[in-house]
Write an enzyme that holds these catalytic residues in place. Structure first.
Site, PDB file in Angstrom:
ATOM      1  N   TYR A  52     -27.359 -44.816 -97.748  1.00 39.69           N
ATOM      2  CA  TYR A  52     -27.626 -43.356 -97.353  1.00 39.69           C
ATOM      3  C   TYR A  52     -28.065 -42.435 -98.239  1.00 39.69           C
ATOM      4  CZ  TYR A  52     -22.912 -42.730 -99.196  1.00 39.69           C
ATOM      5  OH  TYR A  52     -21.783 -42.453-100.087  1.00 39.69           O
ATOM      6  N   ASP A  67      -8.292 -42.541 -99.487  1.00 37.21           N
ATOM      7  CA  ASP A  67      -8.642 -42.312 -98.071  1.00 37.21           C
ATOM      8  C   ASP A  67      -7.166 -42.471 -97.524  1.00 37.21           C
ATOM      9  OD1 ASP A  67     -11.124 -41.747 -98.229  1.00 37.21           O
ATOM     10  OD2 ASP A  67     -11.661 -43.746 -97.826  1.00 37.21           O
ATOM     11  N   HIS A  86     -14.816 -38.065 -95.068  1.00 41.08           N
ATOM     12  CA  HIS A  86     -15.288 -37.458 -96.356  1.00 41.08           C
ATOM     13  C   HIS A  86     -16.279 -36.292 -96.042  1.00 41.08           C
ATOM     14  CE1 HIS A  86     -14.876 -41.592 -98.262  1.00 41.08           C
ATOM     15  NE2 HIS A  86     -13.785 -40.966 -98.163  1.00 41.08           N
ATOM     16  N   LYS A  95     -26.653 -36.058 -94.561  1.00 44.04           N
ATOM     17  CA  LYS A  95     -26.580 -37.359 -95.020  1.00 44.04           C
ATOM     18  C   LYS A  95     -27.498 -38.172 -93.851  1.00 44.04           C
ATOM     19  CE  LYS A  95     -22.111 -37.720 -96.712  1.00 44.04           C
ATOM     20  NZ  LYS A  95     -20.599 -38.478 -96.657  1.00 44.04           N
TER      21      LYS A  95
END
Length: 187
Positions: free
Chosen positions: A132, A170, A62, A72
């Site tokens: 995250y 995905d 992603h 991130k």
């Protein structure tokens, strides 16, 4: 906090100190001043938490395009993952190259992934929880993905692509050859 560089400049492994005793451990997983001291000057604005019930769940690859690109800081609260980052900055000497880091609740490692990289992971244990921080909020109109098992990338996920547990998003992600990166290398 210890810091290790990966093969991709900018993608870093952070290892918080753990204070352990018979009860368990305590660890400071994020501290703005500590990260500044390590050269990471990011204002995180959103925390995310995901659970994958089975080993072999792949989430990724992603990215979120500008104007809502995201840095991130990824860690594991339970279980283990193989965390993957791919450089997608046009003009980068590392463009299309990847790195993979095993992080787990046991080893306490974290991965910092700056803007300009694809990100994904595969769960190595059942009931794996990933936590995250991101430097921008989720913006569906800026969301994108590249197929995790694209042969042009050649990522070793440690499992066969047909055994991966994927979302429809995905599974149907674009191929790397068709991908037009919104990021430019500023080296």
């Amino acid at each position: 906090m210890e810091q290790e560089q990966t093969t991709l400049p900018g993608v870093q492994i952070l290892i918080p100190r753990r204070i352990e005793d018979a009860r368990g451990f305590f660890s400071e997983t994020w501290n703005k001043e500590t990260l500044l001291g390590l050269g990471i000057d990011v204002d995180f604005v959103q925390d995310n938490h995901s659970l994958s019930r089975e080993a072999g769940v792949v989430r990724g690859l992603h990215f979120q395009a500008p104007p809502h690109a995201q840095d991130k800081l990824v860690r594991v609260g339970a279980g283990a993952i193989l965390d993957v980052a791919v450089d997608i900055r046009t003009g980068s000497p590392q463009f299309g190259k990847w790195t993979a880091i095993k992080i787990s609740a046991r080893n306490g490692r974290q991965v910092f992934i700056p803007k300009g990289f694809l990100h994904g992971f595969v769960t190595l244990e059942p009931n794996t929880e990933i936590l995250y921080k991101t430097s921008d909020v989720y913006a569906p109109d800026c969301d994108g993905s590249v197929y995790f098992a694209d042969p042009d990338l050649g990522i070793d996920w440690g499992l066969c692509a047909d055994r991966a547990i994927l979302s429809d998003k995905d599974r149907n992600a674009q191929r790397f050859a068709d991908f037009k990166s919104p990021f430019t290398f500023e080296g």
